[in-house]
Design a protein around this motif. Sequence first.
Motif, PDB file in Angstrom:
ATOM      1  N   VAL A 182       0.829  -1.196   0.000  1.00 15.72           N
ATOM      2  CA  VAL A 182       0.000   0.000   0.000  1.00 15.72           C
ATOM      3  C   VAL A 182       0.869   1.254   0.000  1.00 15.72           C
ATOM      4  CG1 VAL A 182      -1.685   1.301   1.379  1.00 15.72           C
ATOM      5  CG2 VAL A 182      -1.891  -1.183   1.174  1.00 15.72           C
ATOM      6  N   TRP A 183       2.055   1.137   0.616  1.00 14.57           N
ATOM      7  CA  TRP A 183       2.929   2.293   0.816  1.00 14.57           C
ATOM      8  C   TRP A 183       4.285   2.086   0.144  1.00 14.57           C
ATOM      9  CZ3 TRP A 183      -0.523   5.466   2.187  1.00 14.57           C
ATOM     10  CH2 TRP A 183      -1.494   5.158   3.137  1.00 14.57           C
ATOM     11  N   PRO A 184       5.115   3.117   0.055  1.00 16.10           N
ATOM     12  CA  PRO A 184       6.441   2.982  -0.564  1.00 16.10           C
ATOM     13  C   PRO A 184       7.281   1.912   0.149  1.00 16.10           C
ATOM     14  CG  PRO A 184       5.890   5.293  -0.287  1.00 16.10           C
ATOM     15  CD  PRO A 184       4.829   4.521   0.437  1.00 16.10           C
ATOM     16  N   ALA A 185       8.137   1.260  -0.619  1.00 18.24           N
ATOM     17  CA  ALA A 185       8.912   0.141  -0.080  1.00 18.24           C
ATOM     18  C   ALA A 185      10.157   0.568   0.675  1.00 18.24           C
ATOM     19  CB  ALA A 185       9.315  -0.795  -1.221  1.00 18.24           C
ATOM     20  N   ASP A 186      10.613   1.804   0.496  1.00 16.13           N
ATOM     21  CA  ASP A 186      11.940   2.168   0.990  1.00 16.13           C
ATOM     22  C   ASP A 186      11.944   3.343   1.965  1.00 16.13           C
ATOM     23  OD1 ASP A 186      13.561   0.218  -0.543  1.00 16.13           O
ATOM     24  OD2 ASP A 186      12.696   1.266  -2.264  1.00 16.13           O
ATOM     25  N   VAL A 187      10.860   3.526   2.698  1.00 15.29           N
ATOM     26  CA  VAL A 187      10.781   4.571   3.716  1.00 15.29           C
ATOM     27  C   VAL A 187      10.932   3.925   5.097  1.00 15.29           C
ATOM     28  CG1 VAL A 187       9.340   6.358   4.752  1.00 15.29           C
ATOM     29  CG2 VAL A 187       9.302   6.006   2.273  1.00 15.29           C
ATOM     30  N   PRO A 188      11.883   4.379   5.911  1.00 14.31           N
ATOM     31  CA  PRO A 188      12.071   3.777   7.240  1.00 14.31           C
ATOM     32  C   PRO A 188      10.820   3.934   8.112  1.00 14.31           C
ATOM     33  CG  PRO A 188      13.969   5.120   6.645  1.00 14.31           C
ATOM     34  CD  PRO A 188      12.900   5.410   5.628  1.00 14.31           C
ATOM     35  N   HIS A 189      10.502   2.867   8.844  1.00  8.62           N
ATOM     36  CA  HIS A 189       9.289   2.846   9.661  1.00  8.62           C
ATOM     37  C   HIS A 189       9.554   1.986  10.895  1.00  8.62           C
ATOM     38  CE1 HIS A 189       4.876   3.459   9.899  1.00  8.62           C
ATOM     39  NE2 HIS A 189       4.886   2.313  10.558  1.00  8.62           N
ATOM     40  N   SER A 190       9.048   2.412  12.042  1.00  5.07           N
ATOM     41  CA  SER A 190       9.200   1.626  13.268  1.00  5.07           C
ATOM     42  C   SER A 190       8.113   0.562  13.351  1.00  5.07           C
ATOM     43  CB  SER A 190       9.114   2.534  14.504  1.00  5.07           C
ATOM     44  OG  SER A 190      10.277   3.318  14.629  1.00  5.07           O
ATOM     45  N   TRP A 215       4.583   6.348  27.958  1.00  5.14           N
ATOM     46  CA  TRP A 215       5.842   5.687  27.612  1.00  5.14           C
ATOM     47  C   TRP A 215       5.749   5.127  26.200  1.00  5.14           C
ATOM     48  CZ3 TRP A 215       9.759   5.865  31.185  1.00  5.14           C
ATOM     49  CH2 TRP A 215       9.402   6.191  32.502  1.00  5.14           C
ATOM     50  N   HIS A 216       6.907   4.955  25.587  1.00  2.00           N
ATOM     51  CA  HIS A 216       6.975   4.270  24.305  1.00  2.00           C
ATOM     52  C   HIS A 216       7.515   2.864  24.533  1.00  2.00           C
ATOM     53  CE1 HIS A 216       7.198   8.233  21.782  1.00  2.00           C
ATOM     54  NE2 HIS A 216       5.996   7.964  22.252  1.00  2.00           N
ATOM     55  N   MET A 217       6.826   1.892  23.959  1.00  2.00           N
ATOM     56  CA  MET A 217       7.217   0.494  24.120  1.00  2.00           C
ATOM     57  C   MET A 217       8.585   0.225  23.493  1.00  2.00           C
ATOM     58  SD  MET A 217       3.653  -1.152  22.879  1.00  2.00           S
ATOM     59  CE  MET A 217       2.097  -0.712  23.661  1.00  2.00           C
ATOM     60  N   PRO A 218       9.364  -0.687  24.073  1.00  2.00           N
ATOM     61  CA  PRO A 218      10.628  -1.060  23.449  1.00  2.00           C
ATOM     62  C   PRO A 218      10.420  -1.476  21.997  1.00  2.00           C
ATOM     63  CG  PRO A 218      10.520  -1.953  25.654  1.00  2.00           C
ATOM     64  CD  PRO A 218       9.164  -1.372  25.359  1.00  2.00           C
ATOM     65  N   THR A 219      11.110  -0.787  21.107  1.00  2.00           N
ATOM     66  CA  THR A 219      10.930  -0.982  19.668  1.00  2.00           C
ATOM     67  C   THR A 219      12.293  -0.916  18.999  1.00  2.00           C
ATOM     68  OG1 THR A 219       8.708  -0.007  19.723  1.00  2.00           O
ATOM     69  CG2 THR A 219       9.830  -0.028  17.590  1.00  2.00           C
ATOM     70  N   ALA A 220      12.571  -1.852  18.117  1.00  2.00           N
ATOM     71  CA  ALA A 220      13.867  -1.925  17.442  1.00  2.00           C
ATOM     72  C   ALA A 220      14.035  -0.785  16.448  1.00  2.00           C
ATOM     73  CB  ALA A 220      14.008  -3.273  16.743  1.00  2.00           C
ATOM     74  N   GLU A 221      15.211  -0.694  15.880  1.00  3.47           N
ATOM     75  CA  GLU A 221      15.492   0.340  14.899  1.00  3.47           C
ATOM     76  C   GLU A 221      14.540   0.219  13.712  1.00  3.47           C
ATOM     77  OE1 GLU A 221      17.784   2.916  15.116  1.00  3.47           O
ATOM     78  OE2 GLU A 221      17.809   2.205  17.186  1.00  3.47           O
ATOM     79  N   PRO A 222      14.178   1.344  13.101  1.00  4.97           N
ATOM     80  CA  PRO A 222      13.209   1.296  11.996  1.00  4.97           C
ATOM     81  C   PRO A 222      13.743   0.503  10.808  1.00  4.97           C
ATOM     82  CG  PRO A 222      14.236   3.458  12.135  1.00  4.97           C
ATOM     83  CD  PRO A 222      14.650   2.722  13.364  1.00  4.97           C
ATOM     84  N   MET A 223      12.819  -0.093  10.066  1.00  6.36           N
ATOM     85  CA  MET A 223      13.158  -0.826   8.854  1.00  6.36           C
ATOM     86  C   MET A 223      12.151  -0.472   7.768  1.00  6.36           C
ATOM     87  SD  MET A 223      14.057  -4.695  10.195  1.00  6.36           S
ATOM     88  CE  MET A 223      12.481  -4.875  11.024  1.00  6.36           C
ATOM     89  N   THR A 224      12.589  -0.479   6.543  1.00  5.10           N
ATOM     90  CA  THR A 224      11.674  -0.295   5.423  1.00  5.10           C
ATOM     91  C   THR A 224      10.968  -1.619   5.125  1.00  5.10           C
ATOM     92  OG1 THR A 224      13.270  -0.925   3.724  1.00  5.10           O
ATOM     93  CG2 THR A 224      13.305   1.386   4.445  1.00  5.10           C
ATOM     94  N   PHE A 225       9.902  -1.547   4.345  1.00  6.71           N
ATOM     95  CA  PHE A 225       9.247  -2.792   3.918  1.00  6.71           C
ATOM     96  C   PHE A 225      10.248  -3.689   3.182  1.00  6.71           C
ATOM     97  CE2 PHE A 225       5.273  -0.293   4.292  1.00  6.71           C
ATOM     98  CZ  PHE A 225       4.482  -1.209   4.960  1.00  6.71           C
ATOM     99  N   ARG A 226      11.093  -3.082   2.370  1.00  7.57           N
ATOM    100  CA  ARG A 226      12.046  -3.890   1.598  1.00  7.57           C
ATOM    101  C   ARG A 226      13.045  -4.581   2.528  1.00  7.57           C
ATOM    102  NH1 ARG A 226      12.329  -3.463  -3.554  1.00  7.57           N
ATOM    103  NH2 ARG A 226      11.707  -1.263  -3.573  1.00  7.57           N
ATOM    104  N   GLU A 227      13.508  -3.858   3.543  1.00 10.77           N
ATOM    105  CA  GLU A 227      14.448  -4.466   4.487  1.00 10.77           C
ATOM    106  C   GLU A 227      13.792  -5.614   5.251  1.00 10.77           C
ATOM    107  OE1 GLU A 227      17.325  -0.635   5.558  1.00 10.77           O
ATOM    108  OE2 GLU A 227      15.443  -0.937   6.657  1.00 10.77           O
TER     109      GLU A 227
END
Length: 303
Positions: A182-190, A215-227
């Motif tokens: 639905v969205w671009p493949a190469d935009v970083p996202h959490s 608080w923000h829940m423990p979340t790993a570094e962002p990844m794109t859909f492609r990653e």
Amino acid sequence: MGKHVVVGSGQVGTHLAAKLIDQGHEVVVVTRSGSGPEGATRVAADVADQARLIQVTKGADVLYNCVNPAYHRWLSDWPPMAASFLAAAEASGAVYVMLGNLYPYGPVTGPMTEDLPLASPDPKFRVRARMWEDALAAHRAGRVRTTEVRGSDYFGPGASDQSYLGDRFLPALRAGRTIQLVWPADVPHSWTYLPDVADALIVAGRDERAWGRPWHMPTAEPMTFREVGNRMAALLGRPAPRMVRIPWPVLRAAGMFSPMIGELSHTRYQFIAPYVLDSTAFQQTFGVAPTPVDQALKATLDA
């Protein structure tokens, strides 16, 4: 061990209730249908019925709001349910833990931290902001003890069919087919891993340092859909998947016939520019880290 009331048995409530049961707590799961995992006391109730929720939460140590009405019903469904939760928390004395999200921040530049204003002008997201503002006001007035724990888009075992890394993504990946995005493949996202969501809610309910702020829940570094796709394919021993994006005009047209697709316009900003959650505060305060990415992705594939 204490009494924990989990309202909602969807992708988060199910994980949360199961973890609490495994820890030996008395767990009551409240849903409209009376569903819930084995080992829990399952109660059928309308969450908006204040008297009923007050009855169910009598003697509870922690009350978790894991309800998630359909986006197009937020304006009508959330206000009476939010009032019911606050009334039950005040009557029972239970710590009120709210499962939150990032929508109330609105579009931002840079990583999101908990001190950002809840500045979204979207009426649906203002409802969520008002829920937290009302709960915080009650906390400061000494009527309740509360906290809100916010995550980004969920993935993992048990993810709903609305998850962007769930039924819209995994079947095509496993079958070696082209993945339609639905969205671009190469935009970083959490992306926030569902078992980490449940763990964060449990921590927030039992540790008084969590109360009186979000608080923000423990979340790993962002990844794109492609990653994400490439890493999952590597775990399966397969080549990187091909991805194509559905044109936005096509989605807008489809939204005329599907309420869920129609809601995509409200969250489009989250996917056409980097959307990054910073969970440093929670991780450092409570000593909790997100599950390593490859471990989380493998568990998602195995499920």
